[in-house]
Write a protein that holds these residues in place. Sequence first.
Motif, PDB file in Angstrom:
ATOM      1  N   SER A 146      12.174   0.980   6.837  1.00 14.08           N
ATOM      2  CA  SER A 146      10.746   1.044   6.512  1.00 14.08           C
ATOM      3  C   SER A 146      10.525   1.039   5.002  1.00 14.08           C
ATOM      4  O   SER A 146       9.642   0.335   4.490  1.00 14.08           O
ATOM      5  CB  SER A 146      10.130   2.301   7.126  1.00 14.08           C
ATOM      6  OG  SER A 146       8.767   2.406   6.800  1.00 14.08           O
ATOM      7  N   ILE A 147      11.342   1.798   4.276  1.00 19.99           N
ATOM      8  CA  ILE A 147      11.217   1.854   2.814  1.00 19.99           C
ATOM      9  C   ILE A 147      11.502   0.489   2.191  1.00 19.99           C
ATOM     10  O   ILE A 147      10.751   0.005   1.335  1.00 19.99           O
ATOM     11  CB  ILE A 147      12.172   2.922   2.235  1.00 19.99           C
ATOM     12  CG1 ILE A 147      11.680   4.323   2.630  1.00 19.99           C
ATOM     13  CG2 ILE A 147      12.271   2.795   0.717  1.00 19.99           C
ATOM     14  CD1 ILE A 147      12.688   5.411   2.342  1.00 19.99           C
ATOM     15  N   ILE A 148      12.578  -0.149   2.641  1.00 19.75           N
ATOM     16  CA  ILE A 148      12.945  -1.464   2.108  1.00 19.75           C
ATOM     17  C   ILE A 148      11.857  -2.486   2.407  1.00 19.75           C
ATOM     18  O   ILE A 148      11.518  -3.326   1.572  1.00 19.75           O
ATOM     19  CB  ILE A 148      14.303  -1.914   2.676  1.00 19.75           C
ATOM     20  CG1 ILE A 148      15.415  -1.007   2.129  1.00 19.75           C
ATOM     21  CG2 ILE A 148      14.586  -3.376   2.318  1.00 19.75           C
ATOM     22  CD1 ILE A 148      16.757  -1.218   2.775  1.00 19.75           C
ATOM     23  N   SER A 149      11.278  -2.409   3.616  1.00 22.99           N
ATOM     24  CA  SER A 149      10.205  -3.328   3.989  1.00 22.99           C
ATOM     25  C   SER A 149       9.004  -3.165   3.058  1.00 22.99           C
ATOM     26  O   SER A 149       8.377  -4.151   2.643  1.00 22.99           O
ATOM     27  CB  SER A 149       9.784  -3.069   5.440  1.00 22.99           C
ATOM     28  OG  SER A 149       8.768  -3.965   5.839  1.00 22.99           O
ATOM     29  N   ARG A 150       8.684  -1.934   2.682  1.00 23.06           N
ATOM     30  CA  ARG A 150       7.544  -1.696   1.787  1.00 23.06           C
ATOM     31  C   ARG A 150       7.848  -2.198   0.368  1.00 23.06           C
ATOM     32  O   ARG A 150       6.959  -2.717  -0.308  1.00 23.06           O
ATOM     33  CB  ARG A 150       7.188  -0.204   1.793  1.00 23.06           C
ATOM     34  CG  ARG A 150       6.676   0.264   3.144  1.00 23.06           C
ATOM     35  CD  ARG A 150       6.299   1.732   3.172  1.00 23.06           C
ATOM     36  NE  ARG A 150       6.212   2.233   4.543  1.00 23.06           N
ATOM     37  CZ  ARG A 150       5.195   2.031   5.369  1.00 23.06           C
ATOM     38  NH1 ARG A 150       4.165   1.324   4.961  1.00 23.06           N
ATOM     39  NH2 ARG A 150       5.202   2.531   6.593  1.00 23.06           N
ATOM     40  N   ILE A 151       9.093  -2.035  -0.075  1.00 20.82           N
ATOM     41  CA  ILE A 151       9.474  -2.564  -1.391  1.00 20.82           C
ATOM     42  C   ILE A 151       9.335  -4.087  -1.399  1.00 20.82           C
ATOM     43  O   ILE A 151       8.826  -4.685  -2.352  1.00 20.82           O
ATOM     44  CB  ILE A 151      10.903  -2.133  -1.745  1.00 20.82           C
ATOM     45  CG1 ILE A 151      10.946  -0.625  -1.979  1.00 20.82           C
ATOM     46  CG2 ILE A 151      11.401  -2.882  -2.991  1.00 20.82           C
ATOM     47  CD1 ILE A 151      12.350  -0.070  -2.145  1.00 20.82           C
ATOM     48  N   MET A 152       9.791  -4.730  -0.310  1.00 16.08           N
ATOM     49  CA  MET A 152       9.640  -6.176  -0.183  1.00 16.08           C
ATOM     50  C   MET A 152       8.157  -6.567  -0.205  1.00 16.08           C
ATOM     51  O   MET A 152       7.785  -7.616  -0.726  1.00 16.08           O
ATOM     52  CB  MET A 152      10.286  -6.660   1.117  1.00 16.08           C
ATOM     53  CG  MET A 152      11.802  -6.605   1.146  1.00 16.08           C
ATOM     54  SD  MET A 152      12.595  -7.760  -0.005  1.00 16.08           S
ATOM     55  CE  MET A 152      13.066  -6.654  -1.329  1.00 16.08           C
ATOM     56  N   GLY A 153       7.310  -5.707   0.348  1.00 17.33           N
ATOM     57  CA  GLY A 153       5.872  -5.962   0.337  1.00 17.33           C
ATOM     58  C   GLY A 153       5.307  -5.991  -1.066  1.00 17.33           C
ATOM     59  O   GLY A 153       4.458  -6.829  -1.396  1.00 17.33           O
ATOM     60  N   ILE A 154       5.780  -5.075  -1.914  1.00 13.51           N
ATOM     61  CA  ILE A 154       5.323  -5.039  -3.311  1.00 13.51           C
ATOM     62  C   ILE A 154       5.740  -6.326  -4.036  1.00 13.51           C
ATOM     63  O   ILE A 154       4.945  -6.935  -4.765  1.00 13.51           O
ATOM     64  CB  ILE A 154       5.896  -3.801  -4.024  1.00 13.51           C
ATOM     65  CG1 ILE A 154       5.310  -2.523  -3.400  1.00 13.51           C
ATOM     66  CG2 ILE A 154       5.588  -3.848  -5.520  1.00 13.51           C
ATOM     67  CD1 ILE A 154       5.971  -1.254  -3.883  1.00 13.51           C
ATOM     68  N   ILE A 155       6.989  -6.733  -3.838  1.00  9.04           N
ATOM     69  CA  ILE A 155       7.478  -7.970  -4.464  1.00  9.04           C
ATOM     70  C   ILE A 155       6.671  -9.163  -3.961  1.00  9.04           C
ATOM     71  O   ILE A 155       6.259 -10.038  -4.735  1.00  9.04           O
ATOM     72  CB  ILE A 155       8.977  -8.159  -4.166  1.00  9.04           C
ATOM     73  CG1 ILE A 155       9.794  -7.045  -4.838  1.00  9.04           C
ATOM     74  CG2 ILE A 155       9.460  -9.534  -4.638  1.00  9.04           C
ATOM     75  CD1 ILE A 155      11.248  -7.029  -4.444  1.00  9.04           C
ATOM     76  N   LEU A 156       6.430  -9.196  -2.648  1.00 10.40           N
ATOM     77  CA  LEU A 156       5.684 -10.303  -2.056  1.00 10.40           C
ATOM     78  C   LEU A 156       4.253 -10.361  -2.584  1.00 10.40           C
ATOM     79  O   LEU A 156       3.715 -11.440  -2.831  1.00 10.40           O
ATOM     80  CB  LEU A 156       5.682 -10.162  -0.533  1.00 10.40           C
ATOM     81  CG  LEU A 156       4.962 -11.257   0.251  1.00 10.40           C
ATOM     82  CD1 LEU A 156       5.567 -12.621  -0.052  1.00 10.40           C
ATOM     83  CD2 LEU A 156       5.030 -10.970   1.742  1.00 10.40           C
ATOM     84  N   ALA A 157       3.621  -9.195  -2.799  1.00  5.75           N
ATOM     85  CA  ALA A 157       2.251  -9.155  -3.321  1.00  5.75           C
ATOM     86  C   ALA A 157       2.174  -9.810  -4.689  1.00  5.75           C
ATOM     87  O   ALA A 157       1.243 -10.575  -4.969  1.00  5.75           O
ATOM     88  CB  ALA A 157       1.760  -7.710  -3.384  1.00  5.75           C
ATOM     89  N   SER A 158       3.136  -9.517  -5.563  1.00  3.72           N
ATOM     90  CA  SER A 158       3.125 -10.111  -6.902  1.00  3.72           C
ATOM     91  C   SER A 158       3.341 -11.616  -6.837  1.00  3.72           C
ATOM     92  O   SER A 158       2.717 -12.382  -7.586  1.00  3.72           O
ATOM     93  CB  SER A 158       4.192  -9.449  -7.779  1.00  3.72           C
ATOM     94  OG  SER A 158       5.486  -9.681  -7.261  1.00  3.72           O
ATOM     95  N   MET A 159       4.208 -12.063  -5.923  1.00  4.15           N
ATOM     96  CA  MET A 159       4.437 -13.502  -5.759  1.00  4.15           C
ATOM     97  C   MET A 159       3.195 -14.189  -5.181  1.00  4.15           C
ATOM     98  O   MET A 159       2.883 -15.328  -5.532  1.00  4.15           O
ATOM     99  CB  MET A 159       5.645 -13.746  -4.853  1.00  4.15           C
ATOM    100  CG  MET A 159       6.965 -13.334  -5.481  1.00  4.15           C
ATOM    101  SD  MET A 159       8.362 -13.647  -4.397  1.00  4.15           S
ATOM    102  CE  MET A 159       9.718 -13.408  -5.558  1.00  4.15           C
TER     103      MET A 159
END
Length: 202
Positions: A174-187
């Motif tokens: 769950s934590i890793i998925s949320r970190i990926m979400g932050i990266i995806l938002a910037s992209m």
Amino acid sequence: MIDLIAIFVLFFAVIDPIGTVPVFIAVTRHQNPAEKRRTALKATLVASVILVFFVLAGEQILESLDIPLSAFQVSGGIILFLFALTMIFGESKPEEEVKLSGDAQDKSIFPLAVPSIASPGAMLAAVMQTENTLYSLPEQAQITGVMLLVLASALILMLASTYVHRIIGDSGASIISRIMGIILASMAVTSVLEGIVAYFGL
């Protein structure tokens, strides 16, 4: 020259192989090891076919509908951004997609291949990252290869799901998925800005 590392990170974020592990464990909990391997292989193959189809035909479909790719970049970026927000603030990918598995018959197709691996974000990324006017055929082949590499990593993680889940647990995924979400938002924001620039010729 294309930045293959950035493209790898983008596809890793939208496909989210680590977040797929809890989904895979949930949908295969009653299967024996051989059945689990077949489920992982089938899900990866189906997801690969879907995403490669979007690489090959996605832009042509847009052109047939007379939709400029810059407009698709903006709309796709907005959708990716909203998708990223659900990864950050809503239920994480594992939590949401495990719930979808309840009534599915062939769980290798749904929810594993779609939407867990070949997510809407991954389909959009496949189209936007292989734009014919920006990338030559060899470059598009490289980008597709990077995408397939991420899919291969998803397969490997599913095959090793028992060990991966033992290490990271549901909370870690769950934590890793949320970190990926932050990266995806910037992209996604970058995609919107590039689409605006391309549309207005700034």
